[in-house]
Design an enzyme around this catalytic site. Sequence first.
Site, PDB file in Angstrom:
ATOM      1  N   GLY A  72      29.727  18.062   3.164  1.00  0.00           N
ATOM      2  CA  GLY A  72      29.856  19.477   2.798  1.00  0.00           C
ATOM      3  C   GLY A  72      31.312  19.888   2.727  1.00  0.00           C
ATOM      4  O   GLY A  72      32.235  19.128   3.053  1.00  0.00           O
ATOM      5  N   TRP A  73      31.546  21.107   2.306  1.00  0.00           N
ATOM      6  CA  TRP A  73      32.912  21.616   2.128  1.00  0.00           C
ATOM      7  C   TRP A  73      33.737  21.474   3.403  1.00  0.00           C
ATOM      8  O   TRP A  73      34.892  21.062   3.379  1.00  0.00           O
ATOM      9  CB  TRP A  73      32.854  23.083   1.690  1.00  0.00           C
ATOM     10  CG  TRP A  73      34.192  23.729   1.579  1.00  0.00           C
ATOM     11  CD1 TRP A  73      34.771  24.588   2.468  1.00  0.00           C
ATOM     12  CD2 TRP A  73      35.137  23.580   0.510  1.00  0.00           C
ATOM     13  NE1 TRP A  73      36.018  24.987   2.025  1.00  0.00           N
ATOM     14  CE2 TRP A  73      36.257  24.380   0.816  1.00  0.00           C
ATOM     15  CE3 TRP A  73      35.129  22.847  -0.677  1.00  0.00           C
ATOM     16  CZ2 TRP A  73      37.379  24.465  -0.020  1.00  0.00           C
ATOM     17  CZ3 TRP A  73      36.249  22.943  -1.506  1.00  0.00           C
ATOM     18  CH2 TRP A  73      37.346  23.733  -1.179  1.00  0.00           C
ATOM     19  N   THR A  74      33.139  21.772   4.545  1.00  0.00           N
ATOM     20  CA  THR A  74      33.890  21.795   5.799  1.00  0.00           C
ATOM     21  C   THR A  74      34.106  20.411   6.390  1.00  0.00           C
ATOM     22  O   THR A  74      35.125  20.165   7.033  1.00  0.00           O
ATOM     23  CB  THR A  74      33.153  22.680   6.826  1.00  0.00           C
ATOM     24  OG1 THR A  74      32.879  23.944   6.241  1.00  0.00           O
ATOM     25  CG2 THR A  74      33.994  22.885   8.071  1.00  0.00           C
ATOM     26  N   ASP A 109      21.647  12.368   1.283  1.00  0.00           N
ATOM     27  CA  ASP A 109      22.371  13.121   0.255  1.00  0.00           C
ATOM     28  C   ASP A 109      23.839  13.171   0.669  1.00  0.00           C
ATOM     29  O   ASP A 109      24.153  13.573   1.794  1.00  0.00           O
ATOM     30  CB  ASP A 109      21.802  14.540   0.136  1.00  0.00           C
ATOM     31  CG  ASP A 109      22.613  15.409  -0.805  1.00  0.00           C
ATOM     32  OD1 ASP A 109      22.590  15.135  -2.013  1.00  0.00           O
ATOM     33  OD2 ASP A 109      23.269  16.360  -0.327  1.00  0.00           O
ATOM     34  N   ASP A 111      27.496  14.749   0.167  1.00  0.00           N
ATOM     35  CA  ASP A 111      28.166  15.948  -0.346  1.00  0.00           C
ATOM     36  C   ASP A 111      29.658  15.849  -0.023  1.00  0.00           C
ATOM     37  O   ASP A 111      30.147  16.477   0.913  1.00  0.00           O
ATOM     38  CB  ASP A 111      27.542  17.207   0.274  1.00  0.00           C
ATOM     39  CG  ASP A 111      28.066  18.481  -0.360  1.00  0.00           C
ATOM     40  OD1 ASP A 111      28.887  18.397  -1.292  1.00  0.00           O
ATOM     41  OD2 ASP A 111      27.670  19.569   0.087  1.00  0.00           O
ATOM     42  N   GLU A 113      33.183  16.796  -0.868  1.00  0.00           N
ATOM     43  CA  GLU A 113      33.926  17.827  -1.588  1.00  0.00           C
ATOM     44  C   GLU A 113      35.418  17.770  -1.216  1.00  0.00           C
ATOM     45  O   GLU A 113      35.813  18.420  -0.268  1.00  0.00           O
ATOM     46  CB  GLU A 113      33.337  19.202  -1.278  1.00  0.00           C
ATOM     47  CG  GLU A 113      31.862  19.339  -1.645  1.00  0.00           C
ATOM     48  CD  GLU A 113      31.321  20.725  -1.398  1.00  0.00           C
ATOM     49  OE1 GLU A 113      32.051  21.725  -1.597  1.00  0.00           O
ATOM     50  OE2 GLU A 113      30.160  20.836  -1.002  1.00  0.00           O
ATOM     51  N   TYR A 114      36.220  17.008  -1.978  1.00  0.00           N
ATOM     52  CA  TYR A 114      35.884  16.209  -3.143  1.00  0.00           C
ATOM     53  C   TYR A 114      36.714  14.934  -3.097  1.00  0.00           C
ATOM     54  O   TYR A 114      37.786  14.909  -2.489  1.00  0.00           O
ATOM     55  CB  TYR A 114      36.226  16.967  -4.438  1.00  0.00           C
ATOM     56  CG  TYR A 114      35.410  18.209  -4.644  1.00  0.00           C
ATOM     57  CD1 TYR A 114      34.101  18.144  -5.115  1.00  0.00           C
ATOM     58  CD2 TYR A 114      35.951  19.452  -4.343  1.00  0.00           C
ATOM     59  CE1 TYR A 114      33.354  19.299  -5.320  1.00  0.00           C
ATOM     60  CE2 TYR A 114      35.206  20.609  -4.532  1.00  0.00           C
ATOM     61  CZ  TYR A 114      33.910  20.530  -5.012  1.00  0.00           C
ATOM     62  OH  TYR A 114      33.178  21.661  -5.193  1.00  0.00           O
ATOM     63  N   THR A 186      26.303  24.272  -9.573  1.00  0.00           N
ATOM     64  CA  THR A 186      26.577  25.204 -10.657  1.00  0.00           C
ATOM     65  C   THR A 186      26.570  26.638 -10.137  1.00  0.00           C
ATOM     66  O   THR A 186      25.778  27.487 -10.562  1.00  0.00           O
ATOM     67  CB  THR A 186      25.539  25.014 -11.785  1.00  0.00           C
ATOM     68  OG1 THR A 186      24.244  24.789 -11.203  1.00  0.00           O
ATOM     69  CG2 THR A 186      25.895  23.821 -12.635  1.00  0.00           C
ATOM     70  N   TYR A 187      27.462  26.868  -9.208  1.00  0.00           N
ATOM     71  CA  TYR A 187      27.638  28.185  -8.586  1.00  0.00           C
ATOM     72  C   TYR A 187      29.043  28.208  -8.012  1.00  0.00           C
ATOM     73  O   TYR A 187      29.751  27.196  -8.024  1.00  0.00           O
ATOM     74  CB  TYR A 187      26.593  28.451  -7.499  1.00  0.00           C
ATOM     75  CG  TYR A 187      26.287  27.251  -6.629  1.00  0.00           C
ATOM     76  CD1 TYR A 187      27.095  26.913  -5.552  1.00  0.00           C
ATOM     77  CD2 TYR A 187      25.177  26.447  -6.892  1.00  0.00           C
ATOM     78  CE1 TYR A 187      26.830  25.818  -4.761  1.00  0.00           C
ATOM     79  CE2 TYR A 187      24.896  25.341  -6.115  1.00  0.00           C
ATOM     80  CZ  TYR A 187      25.727  25.028  -5.044  1.00  0.00           C
ATOM     81  OH  TYR A 187      25.459  23.927  -4.273  1.00  0.00           O
ATOM     82  N   ASP A 188      29.482  29.373  -7.549  1.00  0.00           N
ATOM     83  CA  ASP A 188      30.872  29.549  -7.115  1.00  0.00           C
ATOM     84  C   ASP A 188      31.866  29.234  -8.241  1.00  0.00           C
ATOM     85  O   ASP A 188      32.979  28.784  -7.992  1.00  0.00           O
ATOM     86  CB  ASP A 188      31.194  28.705  -5.876  1.00  0.00           C
ATOM     87  CG  ASP A 188      30.561  29.249  -4.616  1.00  0.00           C
ATOM     88  OD1 ASP A 188      30.081  30.412  -4.661  1.00  0.00           O
ATOM     89  OD2 ASP A 188      30.522  28.554  -3.593  1.00  0.00           O
TER      90      ASP A 188
END
Length: 261
Positions: A72-74, A109, A111, A113-114, A186-188
């Site tokens: 995830g992002w964090t 999954d 995630d 980023e990135y 497909t958001y933010d």
Amino acid sequence: VSQMPAAQLTHINYAFANIANGQCVLGDPYADTDKAFPGDSWDTGAKRGNFNQLTKLKAINPNLRTLISVGGWTWSANFSAAAGTPQSRATFAQSCVNFMKTYGFDGIDIDWEYPVSGGLQSGVAADKANYTLLLQALRDELNRQGSADAGKHYDLTIAAPAGPSILTNLEISKVASTVDWINLMTYDFHGAWDAKTNHQSALFDSPNDPSTGDQKLYNSNDAIEAFISRGVPAAKLNLGIGYYGRGWTGVANANNGLYQT
């Protein structure tokens, strides 16, 4: 978890597992495995937390599949090191599959980023190729586990960026051949970081959008087309929809506030 309409769902991703010392670890030990819900036991070794709630949900809905999302992002800072060498990739893959089995998930999954750049912490140029190799190591380990479990298939998916500049840091056609499907973020597309208001999850480009450069492609249709044009089968693309909006204050009273500073 018990209130989820599981009969209407095919998959649930649980976010997130973290990465420590190159391995998948619990992201929130209390919520994941310790928090007591009605009917849970405090006996030594008894299962609790959201993970156990998901196990109970699947017992009632046997066609439901669950995946553990990692990063995830964090929590993406440690991906680069985990992907860096054949040994680190093998260690990471084995730990993630062990995590999946221990806590009763049906897949993994990723995630990140990135890779290379664009996240909270920049990576290195080698991330582009190493990410492909990391996913292949995961696929190989999942296949080995599946063979040991009487031919069961375990899912491997990723969350992928929808912005063109970050997409160039992925060997996306190779990735697509390894994973079961790709969840497009497909958001933010737009938010408080922009100089002007704009749609955060537009389906199509607008001829009135004053954006220039790559930002003209910040919409779901162009994102999907970018993946397909790079050799990703449409059947492996899952369109993401953010169930939230973004707002601004101090906006001019013109065009209903759209495209205003």
